[in-house]
Design a protein around this motif. Structure first.
Motif, PDB file in Angstrom:
ATOM      1  N   VAL A   1      10.344  -8.819   1.955  1.00 55.74           N
ATOM      2  CA  VAL A   1      11.213  -7.993   1.554  1.00 55.74           C
ATOM      3  C   VAL A   1      12.546  -8.741   1.417  1.00 55.74           C
ATOM      4  O   VAL A   1      13.302  -9.498   2.198  1.00 55.74           O
ATOM      5  CB  VAL A   1      11.751  -7.065   2.671  1.00 55.74           C
ATOM      6  CG1 VAL A   1      12.810  -5.991   2.495  1.00 55.74           C
ATOM      7  CG2 VAL A   1      10.538  -6.140   3.117  1.00 55.74           C
TER       8      VAL A   1
ATOM      9  N   ARG B   1       4.804  -6.683  -6.467  1.00 56.17           N
ATOM     10  CA  ARG B   1       6.242  -5.811  -6.062  1.00 56.17           C
ATOM     11  C   ARG B   1       6.832  -6.483  -4.780  1.00 56.17           C
ATOM     12  O   ARG B   1       8.059  -6.491  -4.689  1.00 56.17           O
ATOM     13  CB  ARG B   1       5.927  -4.258  -5.888  1.00 56.17           C
ATOM     14  CG  ARG B   1       5.902  -3.598  -7.320  1.00 56.17           C
ATOM     15  CD  ARG B   1       6.178  -2.082  -7.024  1.00 56.17           C
ATOM     16  NE  ARG B   1       4.864  -1.516  -6.426  1.00 56.17           N
ATOM     17  CZ  ARG B   1       3.821  -0.931  -6.909  1.00 56.17           C
ATOM     18  NH1 ARG B   1       4.036  -0.744  -8.317  1.00 56.17           N
ATOM     19  NH2 ARG B   1       3.074  -0.523  -6.528  1.00 56.17           N
ATOM     20  N   LYS B   2       6.263  -6.690  -3.966  1.00 59.51           N
ATOM     21  CA  LYS B   2       6.690  -7.221  -2.448  1.00 59.51           C
ATOM     22  C   LYS B   2       7.043  -8.468  -2.783  1.00 59.51           C
ATOM     23  O   LYS B   2       8.054  -8.936  -2.247  1.00 59.51           O
ATOM     24  CB  LYS B   2       5.494  -7.018  -1.479  1.00 59.51           C
ATOM     25  CG  LYS B   2       5.215  -5.752  -1.026  1.00 59.51           C
ATOM     26  CD  LYS B   2       4.501  -5.883   0.319  1.00 59.51           C
ATOM     27  CE  LYS B   2       4.326  -4.413   0.999  1.00 59.51           C
ATOM     28  NZ  LYS B   2       3.728  -4.735   2.359  1.00 59.51           N
TER      29      LYS B   2
ATOM     30  N   ALA C   1       8.715  -9.192  -7.336  1.00 58.16           N
ATOM     31  CA  ALA C   1       9.676  -7.978  -8.323  1.00 58.16           C
ATOM     32  C   ALA C   1      11.162  -8.504  -8.043  1.00 58.16           C
ATOM     33  O   ALA C   1      11.987  -8.150  -9.036  1.00 58.16           O
ATOM     34  CB  ALA C   1       9.208  -6.744  -8.004  1.00 58.16           C
ATOM     35  N   ALA C   2      11.479  -8.856  -7.069  1.00 59.56           N
ATOM     36  CA  ALA C   2      12.828  -9.043  -6.578  1.00 59.56           C
ATOM     37  C   ALA C   2      13.481  -9.755  -7.557  1.00 59.56           C
ATOM     38  O   ALA C   2      14.753  -9.780  -7.881  1.00 59.56           O
ATOM     39  CB  ALA C   2      13.284  -9.468  -5.187  1.00 59.56           C
TER      40      ALA C   2
ATOM     41  N   GLU D   1      10.446  -5.499 -11.613  1.00 60.00           N
ATOM     42  CA  GLU D   1       9.204  -4.831 -11.337  1.00 60.00           C
ATOM     43  C   GLU D   1       8.512  -4.666 -12.578  1.00 60.00           C
ATOM     44  O   GLU D   1       7.021  -4.694 -12.654  1.00 60.00           O
ATOM     45  CB  GLU D   1       9.830  -3.135 -10.985  1.00 60.00           C
ATOM     46  CG  GLU D   1       8.847  -2.719  -9.778  1.00 60.00           C
ATOM     47  CD  GLU D   1       9.459  -1.531  -9.642  1.00 60.00           C
ATOM     48  OE1 GLU D   1      10.698  -1.146  -9.551  1.00 60.00           O
ATOM     49  OE2 GLU D   1       8.832  -0.488  -9.069  1.00 60.00           O
TER      50      GLU D   1
ATOM     51  N   VAL E   1      17.465  -4.040   1.991  1.00 62.14           N
ATOM     52  CA  VAL E   1      16.740  -2.403   2.238  1.00 62.14           C
ATOM     53  C   VAL E   1      17.771  -1.565   2.747  1.00 62.14           C
ATOM     54  O   VAL E   1      18.767  -1.823   3.482  1.00 62.14           O
ATOM     55  CB  VAL E   1      15.704  -2.303   3.299  1.00 62.14           C
ATOM     56  CG1 VAL E   1      15.046  -1.204   3.148  1.00 62.14           C
ATOM     57  CG2 VAL E   1      14.618  -3.615   2.712  1.00 62.14           C
TER      58      VAL E   1
ATOM     59  N   GLU F   1      13.825  -0.866  -1.243  1.00 63.83           N
ATOM     60  CA  GLU F   1      13.716  -2.173  -1.116  1.00 63.83           C
ATOM     61  C   GLU F   1      14.349  -2.904  -2.658  1.00 63.83           C
ATOM     62  O   GLU F   1      13.844  -2.564  -3.740  1.00 63.83           O
ATOM     63  CB  GLU F   1      12.414  -2.727  -0.982  1.00 63.83           C
ATOM     64  CG  GLU F   1      11.959  -3.125   0.170  1.00 63.83           C
ATOM     65  CD  GLU F   1      10.258  -3.323   0.016  1.00 63.83           C
ATOM     66  OE1 GLU F   1      10.155  -4.429  -0.662  1.00 63.83           O
ATOM     67  OE2 GLU F   1       9.577  -2.763   0.642  1.00 63.83           O
ATOM     68  N   PRO F   2      15.035  -4.082  -2.399  1.00 60.63           N
ATOM     69  CA  PRO F   2      15.452  -4.548  -3.745  1.00 60.63           C
ATOM     70  C   PRO F   2      14.364  -5.012  -4.444  1.00 60.63           C
ATOM     71  O   PRO F   2      13.206  -5.373  -4.179  1.00 60.63           O
ATOM     72  CB  PRO F   2      16.146  -5.895  -3.100  1.00 60.63           C
ATOM     73  CG  PRO F   2      16.499  -5.695  -1.851  1.00 60.63           C
ATOM     74  CD  PRO F   2      15.608  -4.714  -1.224  1.00 60.63           C
ATOM     75  N   GLY F   3      14.453  -4.701  -5.895  1.00 64.08           N
ATOM     76  CA  GLY F   3      13.498  -5.118  -6.765  1.00 64.08           C
ATOM     77  C   GLY F   3      12.412  -4.048  -6.980  1.00 64.08           C
ATOM     78  O   GLY F   3      11.547  -3.913  -7.772  1.00 64.08           O
ATOM     79  N   ILE F   4      12.182  -2.975  -5.862  1.00 61.94           N
ATOM     80  CA  ILE F   4      11.209  -1.905  -6.203  1.00 61.94           C
ATOM     81  C   ILE F   4      12.155  -0.574  -6.406  1.00 61.94           C
ATOM     82  O   ILE F   4      12.413   0.011  -5.024  1.00 61.94           O
ATOM     83  CB  ILE F   4      10.269  -1.929  -5.014  1.00 61.94           C
ATOM     84  CG1 ILE F   4       9.793  -3.322  -4.863  1.00 61.94           C
ATOM     85  CG2 ILE F   4       9.137  -1.054  -5.128  1.00 61.94           C
ATOM     86  CD1 ILE F   4       8.812  -3.521  -3.766  1.00 61.94           C
ATOM     87  N   ALA F   5      12.116   0.040  -7.328  1.00 57.40           N
ATOM     88  CA  ALA F   5      12.658   1.395  -7.556  1.00 57.40           C
ATOM     89  C   ALA F   5      11.914   2.480  -6.791  1.00 57.40           C
ATOM     90  O   ALA F   5      10.839   2.242  -6.942  1.00 57.40           O
ATOM     91  CB  ALA F   5      12.899   1.371  -9.292  1.00 57.40           C
TER      92      ALA F   5
END
Ligand SMILES: [Cu+2]
Ligand SMILES: [Cu+2]
Lengths: 356, 156
Positions: free
Chosen positions: A125, A256-257, A260-261, A265, B67, B82-86
């Motif tokens: 995360v 995504r986990k 994506a950051a 995404e 987060v 979470e950052p990156g996951i809309a």
């Protein structure tokens, strides 16, 4: 004269009792807690407990940094987090993901590492500009030979072969031609069907496709007489074939986990982590003209000029100072291939990428 | 009440009906509102969300550093991002008023101050009630003015 209570060494009996009670409370109570925590509990616990503290890398990352565990020995991993939410997982190949751990929360899991080797505890995360450095190592040794060197992974044939061919992973790979209109892999399926045996044999072989870029395949199809647009559609169809259904869902989650950051995404290279890297000046090194930003998998020019094996090797090795982490210690080879296939999906079939 | 006076009040009755039924120009029919909220340490961007009562609100929630969560008590909305996951959150703004929303994931020292506001407006029954009161007031004034001097209302 005056009646005084009996004194012993200058103190009354009552004072001594009170003093004793005070000592019991001040010293005995903490001592009892510590005794319970460090002596009684481990003695009566059925398995060894390993406490992991996960913090952003700026204040220490995951500690302890290395943990030694005997293969076959069940252990309890207990993770706590003092600062912000992290996601704790262990790889490669253990399917062990504790999910989010919030500040103040303690999560634990019982595991038995069956095979000796090197495993990585990592955070999945985004939690700080240095999130991707948040890792620690679990060394699983063979209890019969605790001092023997750990079995290191057999060399990866794909990476060996790239090295043998002197392929420079970091060379630019801009495609000489890009499609003039959006891909339609469904149309491409019909084109490939129509061609039947007329499809150049190489293109039908997955091993050939891993070693060649979509741009090279396109050139072959155009040389075989296909119209330029049709040739791109056919390439799109051939390159996205591998992923569907549950596998697509699983790899989308993995992407995504973990990716994506930085890469966004949708794969456009514009995740919040990209901004954090830029703010830190990461990627600006070695006299490079411009810092290397997280790649945009949706950009046709660079994506179509690269090969699956190149991307595979880059993901496993990492970006050498660019902020692209090295995923070899975390992902299995199979997971890496699935991710590479997913990158092609982002390029060729953006609308099909599953959404949360 | 005389017949003439009844005729006099008729226009006011009509006006009252208009006030109650006319669609107000500033209260369009409920729409679907696509809004994006970006959460960062320690604020939401934008800090105030404005919608109209009855709107379907489709929030895209993004995080830019760690987060975060978004929690609106009155609407039972609680999502973590979470950052990156809309994250997408949907609800119907069926209650008017100002609602405070806050971050529901402990995200650092100033986390308790990470709040924003959801404004659901306008309060249509209130606007109409004000209009209706004005009409009744006008009607009263007019009918009082027409009274014979010294006479009590309603004497025939
Ligand atoms: Cu973390
Ligand atoms: Cu927050």
């Amino acid at each position: 004269m005056t009646e005084r209570p009996t004194r012993t060494a200058g103190r009354t009996r009552g004072e001594i009792v009170a003093l004793a009670a005070l000592v019991v409370i001040l010293v005995g109570f903490p001592a009892g807690v510590l005794l319970y925590q460090f002596v009684v509990r481990p003695a009566v616990a059925d398995v060894r407990t390993i406490d992991l503290l996960a913090r952003v890398p700026e204040t220490g990352g995951i500690t302890p940094e290395t943990i030694k565990v005997a293969a076959g020995e069940p252990v309890r991993l207990r993770v706590s987090v003092p600062d912000v939410t992290h996601g704790i997982a262990i790889g490669p190949g253990l399917a062990l993901d504790l999910g989010h751990v919030d500040p103040g929360q303690v999560k634990e899991v019982r595991v038995t590492f069956e095979r000796p080797g090197r495993y990585t505890v990592y955070c999945n995360v985004w939690c700080s500009p240095n999130h991707w450095r948040m890792r620690s190592t679990i060394l699983v040794y063979d209890p019969a030979r605790p001092d023997a060197a750990l079995p290191s992974d057999a060399p990866d044939p794909v990476i060996e072969s790239l090295a043998a061919r002197h392929v420079d992973l970091d060379a630019p790979h801009e495609a000489p031609a890009v499609p003039a209109r959006p891909f339609a892999s469904e149309r491409g399926a019909r084109v490939v069907d129509r061609l039947g045996p007329a499809l150049p044999a190489d293109l039908a072989r997955p091993e050939w496709r891993r070693r060649h870029s979509p741009a090279q395949a396109w050139a072959r199809l155009v040389a075989a007489g296909l119209a330029r647009d049709e040739a791109w559609d056919a390439v799109a169809h051939l390159w996205v074939g591998a992923l569907d259904g549950a596998r697509l869902e699983a790899v989308a989650t993995l992407f995504r986990k973990n990716c994506a950051a930085c890469h966004g995404e949708s794969g456009d290279g514009r995740g919040p982590g990209a901004a954090a890297l830029a703010a830190q000046g990461i990627g600006q090194h070695g006299g490079a003209a411009a810092p290397k930003k997280p790649a945009a998998f949706t950009r046709a020019g660079s994506m179509l000029g690269g090969t699956s094996e190149l991307y595979y090797a880059k993901v496993r090795r990492g970006g050498m100072g660019t902020g692209m982490p090295s995923w070899g210690p975390v992902l299995t080879r199979d997971e890496t291939w699935m991710l590479v296939d997913y990158l092609w999906t982002l390029q060729f079939r953006p609308a099909r990428a599953p959404r949360v | 009440m005389t017949r003439a006076r009844l005729w006099l009040l008729l226009p006011f009755g009509a006006l009252a009906l208009v006030v109650l039924l006319v669609p107000l120009p500033f209260a369009p029919a409920p729409v679907t509102r696509e809004l994006t909220v970006v959460a960062r340490q320690f604020a939401f961007e934008p800090p105030v969300l404005r919608v109209n009562r009855g709107d379907r609100v489709r929030l895209t929630l993004e995080a830019s550093d760690v987060v975060h969560g978004l929690h609106v008590d009155e609407y039972g909305v609680d999502a973590r991002v979470e950052p990156g996951i809309a994250r997408r959150v949907e609800f119907v703004a069926d209650r008017a008023g100002k609602f405070r929303y806050r971050c529901s994931v402990s995200c650092g020292p100033l986390h308790p101050f990470m709040t924003g506001e959801l404004v659901v407006s306008p309060n249509l029954p209130f606007v109409r009630a004000v209009g209706l009161t004005l009409v009744v007031l006008a009607a009263t004034l007019v009918s009082l003015r027409r009274l014979p001097p010294g006479g009590a209302p309603g004497t025939t």
